[in-house]
Scaffold this active site. Structure first.
Site, PDB file in Angstrom:
ATOM      1  N   GLY A 103     -14.390   6.554  -5.289  1.00 49.96           N
ATOM      2  CA  GLY A 103     -13.528   7.252  -6.226  1.00 49.96           C
ATOM      3  C   GLY A 103     -12.324   7.840  -5.512  1.00 49.96           C
ATOM      4  O   GLY A 103     -12.280   9.048  -5.251  1.00 49.96           O
ATOM      5  N   TYR A 104     -11.370   6.990  -5.174  1.00 48.58           N
ATOM      6  CA  TYR A 104     -10.190   7.427  -4.420  1.00 48.58           C
ATOM      7  C   TYR A 104      -8.931   7.409  -5.291  1.00 48.58           C
ATOM      8  O   TYR A 104      -8.294   8.425  -5.527  1.00 48.58           O
ATOM      9  CB  TYR A 104      -9.958   6.517  -3.212  1.00 48.58           C
ATOM     10  N   SER A 105      -8.532   6.226  -5.758  1.00 46.28           N
ATOM     11  CA  SER A 105      -7.229   6.049  -6.398  1.00 46.28           C
ATOM     12  C   SER A 105      -7.128   6.801  -7.719  1.00 46.28           C
ATOM     13  O   SER A 105      -8.111   6.923  -8.460  1.00 46.28           O
ATOM     14  CB  SER A 105      -6.962   4.560  -6.638  1.00 46.28           C
ATOM     15  N   GLU A 157     -13.869   0.773   7.735  1.00 44.21           N
ATOM     16  CA  GLU A 157     -13.804  -0.379   6.843  1.00 44.21           C
ATOM     17  C   GLU A 157     -12.671  -1.310   7.241  1.00 44.21           C
ATOM     18  O   GLU A 157     -12.818  -2.526   7.246  1.00 44.21           O
ATOM     19  CB  GLU A 157     -13.614   0.098   5.404  1.00 44.21           C
ATOM     20  N   THR A 194      -2.362  -0.599   0.578  1.00 45.37           N
ATOM     21  CA  THR A 194      -1.550  -1.799   0.433  1.00 45.37           C
ATOM     22  C   THR A 194      -1.000  -2.242   1.786  1.00 45.37           C
ATOM     23  O   THR A 194      -0.877  -1.450   2.723  1.00 45.37           O
ATOM     24  CB  THR A 194      -0.370  -1.558  -0.517  1.00 45.37           C
ATOM     25  N   ASN A 195      -0.634  -3.512   1.872  1.00 46.31           N
ATOM     26  CA  ASN A 195      -0.125  -4.017   3.145  1.00 46.31           C
ATOM     27  C   ASN A 195       1.180  -3.353   3.551  1.00 46.31           C
ATOM     28  O   ASN A 195       1.503  -3.288   4.742  1.00 46.31           O
ATOM     29  CB  ASN A 195       0.037  -5.534   3.076  1.00 46.31           C
ATOM     30  N   GLU A 196       1.948  -2.867   2.578  1.00 44.56           N
ATOM     31  CA  GLU A 196       3.156  -2.121   2.932  1.00 44.56           C
ATOM     32  C   GLU A 196       2.793  -0.825   3.654  1.00 44.56           C
ATOM     33  O   GLU A 196       3.416  -0.453   4.658  1.00 44.56           O
ATOM     34  CB  GLU A 196       3.981  -1.825   1.673  1.00 44.56           C
TER      35      GLU A 196
END
Length: 740
Positions: free
Chosen positions: A481-483, A596, A723-725
Site C-alpha cells: 500500500g504505497y502509491s 526488491e 518509474t524508470n525516470e
C-alpha cells in the site's frame, strides 16, 4: 563513480592501477593530435615492455585475456596506440619451440621488436588488402595497419595454419600514413618482393584470433569512452547554465545515466567473455559474439551522448574528448564490427538445427538446486496440472493457493532468508537458479519478499514469529500500500494518515494501483506526523484486509491482470502492527524497496530470456522467418542484450553476496531489463505477425496469446517500484554524484 568499472580484488585491478600510473607519467594524449609519432610510440612501447606488459598472451601464468583487456582499457583511456593487441596476437601464434619464433618473441618481450598484425585476406572487410607469397618474397598491400610507422615486423596469415613474417626494415617496404575518422595512427603498407618467411602458427584458430582481436579493440574503445564519459560528468557538475550546474537538469542526468548503463553493460560482458576464455569454457565464442554485438553500438551511443553533453566545447581539437570519439568509432568498426558478430550469433541460434542461449554456470550449489527444482516441477507440475492452470485466464494465473502451499512445503519460499527465521540461507546464485527455473516453468507467484525482508530487518520478535511462518508456508500474501492519487512514485508526498487512539492506530486515506489487493495483509505506508518534513513522519503498518473500514474497488489492468483502488475509512489496527519505529517508515520502506530492486531486474531479464527461447522456437519452425536476414539480425541483437541483462543480474548477485546491493546498481539492472522487455515485446509481434496479436483463448492464438500479453505486461515493469525516470535520477545522483 570511481567504484564503477575498476576491479579492486584481482590481478587485473592491480595491473590496471600500475599501468595508469605509468601512462600518466610517460604518455600524453595530445601527442597524437597532429599525427602519430613513430618515435613516441617506440618510446612508450619500450616503457611498457620494461613493465612486463609485452609478455601477455605468451603464457597463461603471466596473465590471461582478462588482464589483457585491462591493459587495452588503460591504453584507451590514455589514447595510446602502443601496438599491444598486435603483440598479444604475436604471442599467441608464434611457436616458442621454433628458433625464429623464439628469438622474435624474446625481442618483442624486451621491447626491441615491435610487431604489427593484419588479418589481410582473412579480415571480414575485403578492402583491407592481402599479401601474396612467391617463394620467399611477399608482394601486396595492406590498409589500416595500426602503428606500422614504428613497427619492425609484420605478421599476417596466409591460411589457417601458417603466417607470413616480414621484416619491415627491408627494402621494398613503403609505409604511407592514413588519416581515418580525422585521426592518425593507421598506415597503408605496400610490399614489393620483400623478403618473407612462413611461420607455422601455434594451435589456435583464426576464428579465435579474430574474436580475441575484436575483444581487445572493444576494450580499448571502452577505456576511451569511459574516460570521455568521466570528463563529461565532471563538466556537468561544474558548467553553469541559467544560474546552476547543467548536471542538475534532468535531461542531462538521464542522458548520463543512460551512458553509465551502457558502459556497465559493456564492462561486464567483456569481462565475462574473457573469463570464460581464460577458463577454457567451450561456450566462450558465443559470449564473445554477444559482447561484440552489444559493445560496438553501445560505446558509440555513449560517445555521441558525451559530445552532446560537452556541447560546443567538445568541438575543439584542443579538448581531449574528440580524440576518444574518434578512437571509439575506429575500434568498433574494425574486423567486421557488430554486424559480423550478429551474423555469427544468428548462425548459432538458427543454423544446423539451432541452439538456445547457453546456460549459466551458477556454481556447484546453484547448479544442483536448479536440477532439484526442475525435478520437483516434473513431478508436481505435470500430469495435466500445468495444462489446467494455463487454461485459466491470466487474471486467475497470477496466484494459485494450492501451488503456493505445495511450494511452501519445500521451504524454498525462504530460500534466501536467514536460518534464524526458518530460511535456508542460500546464496544469491542459488536464488537465481530458483528464479530461473520458476520462470521457465511459468509458475505463479509465491511469497512476499519485500514484506518478509522488512519484517526481518525492522520487525519485532512477536511480528516475526506471527507473520514470517505464514509467508514461508505459502499461506499469506502481502500487498503493498504505497502509491496514492497525488503521490505516485513520489512516496514522500503520501497523504494517508495514521493517528494514535488508545491502543490502536486509526488509518484514513486512499491507495491506488495496488496489485496484490486480494492478499491477506497490506503492507501500508501512512503519515504519522503531518508537521514533519516530507521524508520524515511516515510509518509502516501491517493491515489485515478483513479489518472493518476497508473498501476495495478492483479494476482490470491493460495486461489482463487486476489492481485496486482501496479506501481506508477509520480503519483501526493494533499498536503492535507498526513495523519499525514510529515516524521512521521511510527507512523501512526504502530498505524494503532497495532489496526488491536488487532482484527485480534479474527477474525481468529471466522472463525475457524465457520468452526469447519461445520465440526462437517459433521462428525456427518457419523457414521463411529463420532465413530472413532482418529477423536474424534482430534476434541476434536481442540475444546480446539479454546477455547484458543477465550480466547485470549476476553482478547484483555478486554484490549481494558481499553484503549489499547499492540502490543505484539495482536501478541500473531494473531500467535496462524492463526496457528490454518492452522492446522485445514489440519485436515479437513484428516477427510473428497478426496471429501473435490474438489474445488468450482465441482460436489460433500463438502460445495462448503470451507474446502480445507480455508486451502489455511489460509496461508495468517499467513503471512499478519507481518509474524508470525516477531510477535514472537515482543513478545520476547516487552513482555519478550529480546534484539533486
Amino acid at each position: 563513480m570511481a567504484a564503477y568499472g575498476i576491479e579492486s580484488d584481482d590481478v587485473a585491478g592491480m595491473l590496471r592501477a600500475s599501468l595508469r600510473g605509468l601512462l600518466a607519467t610517460h604518455w600524453r594524449a595530445d601527442r597524437l593530435k597532429d599525427g602519430a609519432s613513430p618515435d613516441a610510440i617506440t618510446e612508450i612501447w619500450d616503457k611498457l615492455a620494461q613493465q612486463g606488459i609485452a609478455v601477455l598472451g605468451a603464457d597463461p601464468e603471466e596473465g590471461g585475456l582478462r588482464e589483457i583487456l585491462a591493459v587495452m582499457e588503460e591504453l584507451g583511456r590514455a589514447a595510446c596506440l602502443a601496438p599491444m593487441w598486435s603483440a598479444v596476437l604475436a604471442n599467441l601464434v608464434l611457436p616458442d619451440a621454433s628458433s625464429d619464433g623464439a628469438e622474435l618473441r624474446k625481442a618483442l618481450h624486451a621491447g626491441a621488436a615491435r610487431i604489427v598484425f593484419s588479418f589481410g585476406a582473412f579480415d571480414p572487410d575485403p578492402g583491407i588488402g592481402s599479401i601474396t607469397l612467391d617463394g620467399e618474397t611477399a608482394t601486396g598491400s595492406l590498409r589500416f595497419v595500426e602503428a606500422a610507422g614504428s613497427a619492425t615486423h609484420l605478421l599476417t596469415p596466409v591460411d589457417e595454419a601458417q603466417l607470413v613474417l616480414v621484416d619491415l626494415r627491408a627494402p621494398g617496404v613503403d609505409r604511407i600514413p592514413t588519416r581515418a575518422m580525422g585521426a592518425w595512427g593507421n598506415w597503408e603498407l605496400t610490399l614489393d618482393s620483400v623478403p618473407a618467411r612462413l611461420v607455422p602458427a601455434a594451435e589456435i584458430s583464426l576464428s579465435d584470433l579474430r574474436s580475441i582481436a575484436r575483444l581487445m579493440l572493444l576494450a580499448r574503445a571502452h577505456g576511451a569512452a569511459r574516460r570521455a564519459f568521466e570528463l563529461a560528468v565532471a563538466y556537468a557538475g561544474e558548467r553553469q547554465q541559467f544560474g546552476q550546474p547543467i548536471g542538475r537538469f534532468q535531461a542531462i542526468q538521464h542522458k548520463l545515466a543512460n551512458c553509465l548503463i551502457d558502459l556497465e553493460g559493456v564492462r561486464l560482458v567483456l569481462h565475462h567473455a574473457a573469463k570464460l576464455r581464460d577458463e577454457g569454457d567451450l561456450d566462450w565464442p558465443y559470449f564473445s559474439d554477444c559482447a561484440m554485438a552489444f559493445a560496438g553500438p553501445a560505446l558509440r551511443r555513449v560517445s555521441l551522448e558525451t559530445q552532446h553533453t560537452f556541447g560546443a566545447i567538445g568541438y575543439a581539437e584542443e579538448h581531449e574528448a574528440p580524440l576518444h570519439f574518434k578512437r571509439v568509432h575506429l575500434d568498433t568498426v574494425a574486423f567486421g564490427g557488430a554486424a559480423h558478430a550478429k551474423r555469427s550469433l544468428a548462425a548459432h541460434l538458427f543454423d544446423n538445427g539451432g541452439a538456445g542461449m547457453p546456460q549459466y554456470d551458477l556454481g556447484c550449489a546453484g547448479n544442483e538446486l536448479r536440477d532439484q527444482v526442475k525435478r520437483w516441477f516434473a513431478q508436481t507440475w505435470a500430469d495435466g496440472r500445468k495444462a489446467a492452470f494455463d487454461a485459466k485466464p491470466f487474471a486467475k494465473r497470477e496466484f494459485d493457493a494450492e501451488f503456493a502451499a505445495d511450494m511452501g512445503s519445500t521451504g524454498w519460499i525462504g530460500l534466501g532468508w536467514p536460518q534464524e527465521f526458518g530460511g535456508q540461507a542460500r546464496s544469491p546464485l542459488e536464488q537465481i537458479a530458483f528464479m530461473e527455473t520458476m520462470e521457465q516453468n511459468e509458475a505463479p507467484r509465491i511469497g512476499a519478499s519485500i514484506q518478509a525482508n522488512a519484517l526481518m530487518m525492522f520487525g519485532t520478535s512477536e511480528q516475526q514469529k506471527k507473520y514470517l511462518p505464514e509467508i514461508l508456508r505459502g499461506e499469506a500474501m502481502h500487498g503493498m500500500g504505497y502509491s496514492e492519487p497525488q503521490a505516485g512514485s513520489d512516496l514522500a508526498a503520501l497523504r494517508t494518515s495514521a493517528v494514535r487512539d488508545g491502543d490502536h492506530w486509526v488509518i484514513n486515506g486512499q491507495k491506488i494501483w495496488t496489485t496484490t489487493w486480494w492478499g491477506k495483509y497490506m503492507f501500508l505506508a501512512a503519515r504519522t506526523d503531518k508537521s514533519a518534513k516530507p521524508h520524515a513522519g511516515i510509518s509502516m503498518f501491517i493491515v489485515p484486509m478483513t479489518t472493518p473500514g476497508i473498501t476495495i474497488r478492483p479494476a482490470t489492468t491493460m495486461y489482463d491482470g487486476t489492481f485496486a483502488n482501496i479506501f481506508y475509512d477509520d480503519v483501526r489496527v493494533p499498536l503492535e502492527n507498526l513495523v519499525g519505529a514510529e515516524n521512521e517508515g521511510w527507512k523501512v520502506l526504502t530498505g524494503a524497496l532497495a532489496f526488491e530492486r536488487g532482484l527485480v531486474g534479474g527477474g525481468i531479464v529471466l522472463k525475457v530470456a524465457h520468452a526469447f527461447e519461445r520465440l526462437r522456437q517459433h521462428v525456427m519452425a518457419r523457414h521463411e522467418l529463420s532465413e530472413d536476414p532482418v529477423i536474424r539480425d534482430r534476434m541476434a541483437t536481442f540475444a546480446s542484450e539479454i546477455e547484458i541483462g543477465r550480466q547485470l543480474m549476476m553482478h547484483c548477485a555478486d554484490l549481494a553476496a558481499g553484503g549489499v546491493t547499492p540502490p543505484e546498481y539495482g536501478a541500473i539492472s531494473k531500467v535496462f531489463s524492463s526496457e528490454l522487455m518492452e522492446r522485445f515485446g514489440e519485436a515479437a509481434l513484428d516477427m510473428l505477425g497478426m496471429r501473435a496479436t490474438l489474445s488468450e483463448q482465441m482460436p489460433g492464438a500463438i502460445d495462448n496469446g503470451r507474446f502480445e500479453q507480455n508486451l502489455r505486461h511489460s509496461l508495468m515493469w517499467v513503471i512499478s517500484i519507481g518509474t524508470n525516470e525516477i531510477q535514472r535520477s537515482l543513478i545520476a545522483q547516487r552513482a555519478l554524484g550529480l546534484p539533486r
